[in-house]
Scaffold this active site. Structure first.
Site, PDB file in Angstrom:
ATOM      1  N   SER A 446       0.838  -1.197   0.000  1.00 26.27           N
ATOM      2  CA  SER A 446       0.000   0.000   0.000  1.00 26.27           C
ATOM      3  C   SER A 446       0.879   1.255   0.000  1.00 26.27           C
ATOM      4  O   SER A 446       1.707   1.425  -0.895  1.00 26.27           O
ATOM      5  CB  SER A 446      -0.958  -0.038   1.189  1.00 26.27           C
ATOM      6  OG  SER A 446      -1.918   0.984   1.115  1.00 26.27           O
ATOM      7  N   ASP A 498      -8.584  -4.369  -6.705  1.00 24.86           N
ATOM      8  CA  ASP A 498      -8.034  -3.487  -5.679  1.00 24.86           C
ATOM      9  C   ASP A 498      -8.287  -2.020  -6.028  1.00 24.86           C
ATOM     10  O   ASP A 498      -7.909  -1.544  -7.098  1.00 24.86           O
ATOM     11  CB  ASP A 498      -6.533  -3.767  -5.557  1.00 24.86           C
ATOM     12  CG  ASP A 498      -5.888  -2.981  -4.428  1.00 24.86           C
ATOM     13  OD1 ASP A 498      -6.560  -2.138  -3.815  1.00 24.86           O
ATOM     14  OD2 ASP A 498      -4.701  -3.212  -4.167  1.00 24.86           O
TER      15      ASP A 498
END
Length: 664
Positions: A446, A498
């Site tokens: 991330s 995602d």
């Protein structure tokens, strides 16, 4: 639809948003009214107790008041059900009904006070059942009043008074250009201040310095610019996301041309390279996940993690000079040891220090792969969120690198912080003194993946054999030239749909445009869209085929906004025209398009189930490119596909499958 205008200001609620809450309150009021009728009929003529006269009057007035409220609610719900999101004409009488319903709160409040006084009077000696019913009535009245006040606070728009100045068409035409310009500037400044106050309120628990204040202003400006050109309420966005998800699923079920991905046969060299990279990615994802410390460890092992950490917390730990930042009870470091399987002596440096633009990381020796691993933590605090949201672009200037370009500002500053620690503080020199033959590997998930990627670009010249694995990095990270440059030494791993890997300002503008278009041109009422959408998300089934004004239009006509779509746009966004097929040269985008770093491995599910709770999931992986991630996909898994445990699970599944195939 445009926000409802009552009491001379705009509110963050539409005239078609009263169907579901109004129907729920209507049901409660009907049951309430029937209960009072039954009580009154059962005790008629038996109100001769002390205080019975007041009780008799109280019940009669309450019945009349509830009947009036029920009639007002029924009319309010009926009118709110009319029309569509972009056609509020059939609901033009709703403000008057809303005024009537709000006016009825005055006698209801007075009667709730009267009931509370009667119940609290010690001289009243009526039947206990009657007293309990009156207590329930008083409590119900106060609960409804309190929830109404909370609802008013939630839908209150601080800019409601300002927006009424420029929402109607033609208002600015009566003003001189300088006056209209000044008015628009004042509105923008007010909007920025409102967003800044909201951000400060959310971050009130953290210590704020100059960096925070600069970030608050920058993020407030970003939110102001993004939301200022549409007149949508939150329920419109929810309806738009529901419609987009069903439309997207319908397109996925239809035969389509092959995706723009680089597919290869199993025997090709690139397929072998994919297998090797998947094995490495599965190994290094452990380090990226371990950087989250005890929250990740407890999240993945909720029943045993605390016991194991408590058993280890009193053991010896490295000297204080090896660890920077707070790690109370040794929980963070103990979790890292458990997840990675390394020993105390394998860690060169660990930093739990966390501020805006300064994120935790650790440096460790990986003897299995003969690598010095720099693992950067992802988003886990308010400071990290502020770093994520500092999405302005800045130039990345590096010596001996011709492919300089734009990068994400907040993540670049975080990479600069770690770079200074690694190089200026001699951490990497210390590591290579211990293991000079090892290679350097930088990993992160991330925010950590984005930071690791830019850090790898900064260290590339000094360490030519450097390798970086970025797991689920943010989509708006590097300009095209830098993204192409990083293909030689960075591998990005993206799972499924995602959301974070597709986040960038142009993609957000595209999502906003798609929401406005599909919401404005759907011919169904909003409550039907939301109810059908909830059923579809929870129970599945076939996507609903909502008719729209887009049906039957030519492809050329679809590039132009319809009247209904224009009605939801306050003014064109600076990026709106850039999303068309042929952008105008005179209208540059506010935010340049940024891309994912390096070569991209896209891991997708082969399971036929589209629900969150699906079992026996099988994954497949393939090389992909940045164009596949140029649009945000709406899915129940758009958040869960980003979670580090899901990424690790998918990579382990693929790695184990490959090992079993090799052994066979």
């Amino acid at each position: 639809m445009p926000g409802l205008v009552v009491f001379g200001r705009r509110w963050a609620i539409g005239s078609d948003d009263f169907v579901l809450p109004g129907a729920f309150e209507l049901l409660v009021r009907l049951l309430w009214w029937l209960g009072i009728v039954v009580l009154y009929a059962a005790h008629k003529g038996q109100f001769r107790c002390s205080g019975g006269g007041l009780l008799h009057t109280y019940l009669l007035v309450l019945l009349a008041l509830l009947a009036a409220i029920i009639c007002a609610l029924a009319a309010l719900v009926y009118v709110s059900m009319q029309g569509t999101i972009s056609n509020p004409g059939p609901r033009k009488s709703l403000p008057k009904l809303l005024y009537t319903r709000l006016f009825l709160y005055v006698p209801e409040f007075i009667w709730a006070v009267v009931g509370a006084v009667w119940v609290s009077d010690s001289s009243v000696h009526c039947e206990k059942t009657v007293i309990n019913v009156i207590i329930g009535t008083v409590v119900a009245s106060w609960v409804i009043i309190i929830f109404t006040i909370i609802g008013v606070v939630i839908v209150f728009d601080p800019l409601g008074g300002k927006k009424t100045f420029y929402l109607p068409d033609g208002v600015s035409r009566n003003l001189e250009s300088s006056q209209s310009g000044q008015l628009l500037y004042n509105v923008k400044s007010s909007a920025t201040r409102v967003w800044e106050k909201r951000i400060r309120l959310l971050c009130c628990c953290i210590v704020q310095d100059d960096d925070h204040r600069v970030a608050f202003t920058s993020i407030a400006e970003l939110f102001r610019a993004y939301f200022s050109d549409t007149d949508l309420v939150p329920s419109d966005i929810a309806a738009g996301l529901t419609l987009l998800h069903q439309e997207q699923d319908k397109m996925e079920n239809c035969p389509k041309e092959p995706e723009e991905v680089l597919c290869h046969s199993p025997l090709s060299p690139t397929a072998d390279d994919l297998g090797v990279e998947l094995e490495n990615a599965a190994h290094y994802m452990l380090f990226a996940a371990a950087a989250y410390g005890w929250p990740y460890y407890i999240y993945t092992s909720p029943w045993t993690a605390l016991c194991k950490l408590n058993a280890d917390c009193c053991r010896n730990r490295p000297t204080d000079s090896d660890i920077i930042g707070s790690d109370r009870h040794n929980f963070h470091f103990g979790s890292i040891l458990k997840i990675t399987g390394l020993q105390y002596r394998d860690f060169i440096h660990i930093s739990f220090h966390n501020k805006i633009y300064e994120i935790p990381f650790f440096v460790a020796l990986d003897h299995k792969k003969e690598a010095i691993v720099v693992a950067v933590r992802g988003t886990l605090s308010f400071e990290d969120i502020l770093t994520d949201l500092s999405a302005d672009c800045e130039d990345l200037t590096l010596e001996d690198v011709l492919e300089n370009g734009f990068v994400h500002k907040g993540i670049t500053q975080a990479a600069n912080y770690i770079y200074r620690k690694l190089v200026n503080d001699g951490i990497l020199n210390q590591a290579f003194t211990i293991a000079p033959e090892y290679k350097l590997v930088i990993v992160g998930h991330s925010l950590g993946g984005g930071t690791a990627s830019i850090l790898a670009v900064m260290l590339r010249n000094s360490f030519p054999t450097l390798k970086c694995y970025a797991f689920s990095p943010p989509g708006g990270l590097l300009s095209k030239s830098l993204a192409d440059y990083t293909k030689h030494f960075i591998v990005s791993v993206i799972v499924g749909k995602d959301l974070v890997a597709r986040l960038s300002m142009p993609n957000m503008e595209d999502l906003k445009r798609r929401i406005v278009r599909i919401v404005a041109n759907c011919n169904r009422p909003k409550y039907q869209i939301l109810l059908r959408g909830c059923w579809y998300e929870v129970f599945g089934g076939d996507p609903d085929n909502f008719p729209t004004e887009l049906d039957g239009r030519s492809q050329d006509a679809l590039t132009q906004p319809l009247l209904a779509e224009e009605s939801l746009m306050v003014h064109r966004s600076p990026s709106y025209n850039t999303l068309q097929d042929e952008p105008h040269l005179n209208s540059p985008p506010r935010y340049p398009r940024l891309y994912l770093p390096g070569r991209i491995i896209h891991v997708v599910e082969e399971s036929s189930s589209k629900r969150i709770c699906s079992s026996d999931i099988k994954y497949t992986a393939r090389w992909s490119n940045e164009t596949v991630f140029s649009s945000i996909l709406i899915s129940p898994k758009m958040i869960t596909d980003h979670m580090p445990d899901i990424v690790l699970k998918a990579l382990n599944s693929l790695s184990q499958e490959r090992e079993s195939c090799i052994s066979c």
